[in-house]
Design a protein around this motif. Structure first.
Motif, PDB file in Angstrom:
ATOM      1  N   ASP A  20       0.830  -1.199   0.000  1.00 49.66           N
ATOM      2  CA  ASP A  20       0.000   0.000   0.000  1.00 49.66           C
ATOM      3  C   ASP A  20       0.867   1.252   0.000  1.00 49.66           C
ATOM      4  N   PRO A  53      -1.663   4.996  -3.682  1.00 50.32           N
ATOM      5  CA  PRO A  53      -1.547   5.121  -2.232  1.00 50.32           C
ATOM      6  C   PRO A  53      -0.444   6.117  -1.879  1.00 50.32           C
ATOM      7  N   ARG A  56       4.491   5.352   2.232  1.00 52.53           N
ATOM      8  CA  ARG A  56       4.366   4.758   3.565  1.00 52.53           C
ATOM      9  C   ARG A  56       5.712   4.633   4.274  1.00 52.53           C
TER      10      ARG A  56
END
Length: 73
Positions: A20, A53, A56
């Motif tokens: 993600d 996304p 991260r």
């Protein structure tokens, strides 16, 4: 101009968050990557619009980098 150094090898959530993360979605899982301000803003716009996304990355210290314009998802 400030560059963001993305080193997937030192990301403390590597494996758990790769699926993600915008880096994996766009490039696979590179060892490391440098993103300039324009590239960082472009990725933020894409993730803000729901097209990819967000980044991260959590550096090995366990804290997210200080990137005030990045939206968290």
């Amino acid at each position: 101009m400030r560059n963001l150094h993305v080193d997937c090898g030192t990301c403390s959530v590597r494996g758990k968050a790769c699926g993600d993360c915008v880096v994996t979605v766009l490039l696979g899982a590179p060892a490391e990557l440098e993103l300039n301000d324009d590239e960082q803003h472009a990725l933020d716009a894409l993730s803000g619009g729901g097209l990819v996304p967000p980044l991260r990355l959590v550096p090995g210290g366990g804290e997210e980098p200080e990137v005030p314009w990045r939206q968290h998802g």
